[in-house]
Design an enzyme around this catalytic site. Structure first.
Site, short mmCIF file in Angstrom:
data_model
loop_
_atom_site.label_atom_id
_atom_site.label_comp_id
_atom_site.label_asym_id
_atom_site.label_seq_id
_atom_site.Cartn_x
_atom_site.Cartn_y
_atom_site.Cartn_z
N SER A 164 32.44 22.69 2.73
CA SER A 164 32.82 23.94 3.40
C SER A 164 33.67 24.76 2.44
O SER A 164 34.41 24.19 1.62
CB SER A 164 33.64 23.62 4.65
OG SER A 164 34.32 24.76 5.10
N TYR A 177 40.35 19.04 8.68
CA TYR A 177 38.96 19.45 8.41
C TYR A 177 38.80 19.82 6.93
O TYR A 177 37.91 19.33 6.23
CB TYR A 177 38.60 20.63 9.31
CG TYR A 177 37.19 21.16 9.10
CD1 TYR A 177 36.10 20.50 9.65
CD2 TYR A 177 36.96 22.30 8.33
CE1 TYR A 177 34.81 20.98 9.46
CE2 TYR A 177 35.67 22.78 8.13
CZ TYR A 177 34.60 22.12 8.70
OH TYR A 177 33.32 22.59 8.49
P1 NAP Z 1 26.77 22.01 14.78
O1 NAP Z 1 25.76 23.02 15.19
O2 NAP Z 1 27.82 21.62 15.74
O3 NAP Z 1 26.02 20.74 14.23
C1 NAP Z 1 26.72 19.56 13.95
C2 NAP Z 1 25.70 18.45 13.82
O4 NAP Z 1 26.40 17.24 13.49
C3 NAP Z 1 24.95 18.21 15.11
O5 NAP Z 1 23.62 17.93 14.81
C4 NAP Z 1 25.66 16.99 15.69
O6 NAP Z 1 24.74 16.24 16.49
C5 NAP Z 1 26.02 16.24 14.42
N1 NAP Z 1 27.13 15.32 14.63
C6 NAP Z 1 28.41 15.59 14.98
N2 NAP Z 1 29.11 14.45 15.08
C7 NAP Z 1 28.25 13.44 14.78
C8 NAP Z 1 28.38 12.03 14.73
N3 NAP Z 1 29.53 11.40 15.00
N4 NAP Z 1 27.29 11.31 14.39
C9 NAP Z 1 26.10 11.91 14.13
N5 NAP Z 1 25.93 13.22 14.16
C10 NAP Z 1 26.99 13.99 14.49
O7 NAP Z 1 27.61 22.54 13.51
P2 NAP Z 1 27.16 23.06 12.07
O8 NAP Z 1 28.00 24.23 11.81
O9 NAP Z 1 25.71 23.14 11.92
O10 NAP Z 1 27.73 21.86 11.18
C11 NAP Z 1 26.95 21.21 10.19
C12 NAP Z 1 27.84 20.95 8.98
O11 NAP Z 1 28.21 22.21 8.40
C13 NAP Z 1 29.15 20.25 9.31
O12 NAP Z 1 29.41 19.25 8.35
C14 NAP Z 1 30.17 21.35 9.23
O13 NAP Z 1 31.46 20.87 8.92
C15 NAP Z 1 29.58 22.21 8.13
N6 NAP Z 1 30.06 23.59 8.05
C16 NAP Z 1 29.82 24.47 9.07
C17 NAP Z 1 30.27 25.78 8.95
C18 NAP Z 1 30.02 26.83 10.01
O14 NAP Z 1 30.55 27.96 9.90
N7 NAP Z 1 29.25 26.53 11.05
C19 NAP Z 1 30.96 26.18 7.80
C20 NAP Z 1 31.20 25.25 6.79
C21 NAP Z 1 30.73 23.97 6.93
P3 NAP Z 1 25.21 15.39 17.77
O15 NAP Z 1 26.26 16.18 18.47
O16 NAP Z 1 23.94 15.20 18.54
O17 NAP Z 1 25.72 14.09 17.22
#
Ligand code: NAP
Length: 272
Positions: A164, A177
């Protein structure tokens, strides 16, 4: 000697074939943790469209089933497993099950992650701290450890973590985080050096602000629209689809000599 004669149309066809084969994933098997939603789903669907066989891991069975149907509609063999990546034995079992189903694994995207609860640092509980690290760091460790055991004897593989941009600047109320996202980058750099000689490359993707389940509820609110969006030179939030291109590149042979890097995909946010 016959002069070499190449018609413009044959040049065009040859170039298109070269380009498409460079990013062709039809012989690749790919794992995307957290592939049932948001950025992970964007990456899973893009690599599937490029021809890959894809396994998504996540806890929510409904979203797993929906993602599996979507991947299968693209036309590739796919798998969706109910896995909590903060559970070591669940990760070990899921890797074995995926390998059993696919026969080999070429690229692993350790993307599953959880966000901060906007808790003031002085009020942050040890449970909250450990929950973030359990998913964002331990989960990545176990996922990559199992991947490396498989990839090292094969002499090839691509490891990719979703970090991130919060690792690069002060993230108030999100110190756990941001620390976890900086930590996985350090892990990636070590992996790149330790396993480069075995044909394994390791890279991080650093997203900026992306509309997903994680940011739902605040990113499109007035405060964020007024204070944060004007600092994105491209003028919009990211979408899961914005991560398809980088996922295909990192899963493909086009990225064979690209390792130890963090690739920022943020619409220019960190440059402003
Ligand atoms: P999201 O839509 O909430 O997706 C998160 C994913 O992680 C879901 O598929 C969730 O599936 C899975 N997950 C969460 N906890 C888990 C666990 N204990 N075991 C297995 N799977 C798990 O959020 P996203 O933004 O796409 O996040 C994806 C990645 O991008 C993350 O690492 C996040 O930190 C990173 N990121 C996001 C942003 C942003 O602005 N959105 C920015 C920088 C980095 P389940 O709930 O079904 O387990």
């Amino acid at each position: 000697m016959q002069p070499l004669s190449v018609t413009p149309s044959s040049v065009h066809t040859e170039r298109s074939t070269m380009t498409s084969s460079l990013f062709d994933l039809s012989d690749k098997c790919v794992v995307v943790t957290g592939g049932n939603n948001g950025i992970g789903r964007g990456m899973a669907e893009a690599v599937a469209r490029a021809g890959a066989t894809v396994a998504v891991w996540g806890r929510n069975e409904e979203r797993n089933a929906e993602t599996l149907a979507s991947l299968e509609s693209i036309g590739n063999p796919s798998l969706a497993l109910g896995v909590d990546v903060s559970d070591e034995s669940a990760v070990v079992d899921a890797f074995a099950e995926t390998l059993d189903a696919f026969g080999h694994i070429d690229a692993v995207f350790a993307n599953a992650g959880v966000g901060a609860g906007a808790t003031r640092f002085e009020d942050m509980s040890t449970e909250e701290w450990r929950w973030i690290f359990g998913v964002n760091m331990d989960g990545v460790f176990w996922t990559f450890r199992e991947a490396v055991k498989h990839m090292k004897p094969r002499g090839s593989g691509s490891l990719v973590v979703t970090s991130s941009v919060s690792a690069d600047f002060g993230f108030p109320r999100g110190e756990h985080y941001a620390a976890s996202k900086a930590g996985v980058r350090a892990m990636i750099q070590g992996l790149a050096v330790e396993y480069g000689r075995y044909g394994i490359r390791a890279n991080a993707i650093a997203p900026g602000w992306v509309v997903t389940g994680m940011t739902d509820g605040f990113i499109e609110g007035d405060r964020f629209e007024q204070n944060v969006k004007p600092r994105i030179p491209t003028g919009r939030w990211g979408t899961p689809e914005d991560f398809g291109g980088i996922a295909v590149y990192l899963a493909s042979d086009a990225s064979q000599w690209h390792t130890g890097d963090t690739i920022t995909i943020d619409g220019g946010y960190t440059q402003f």
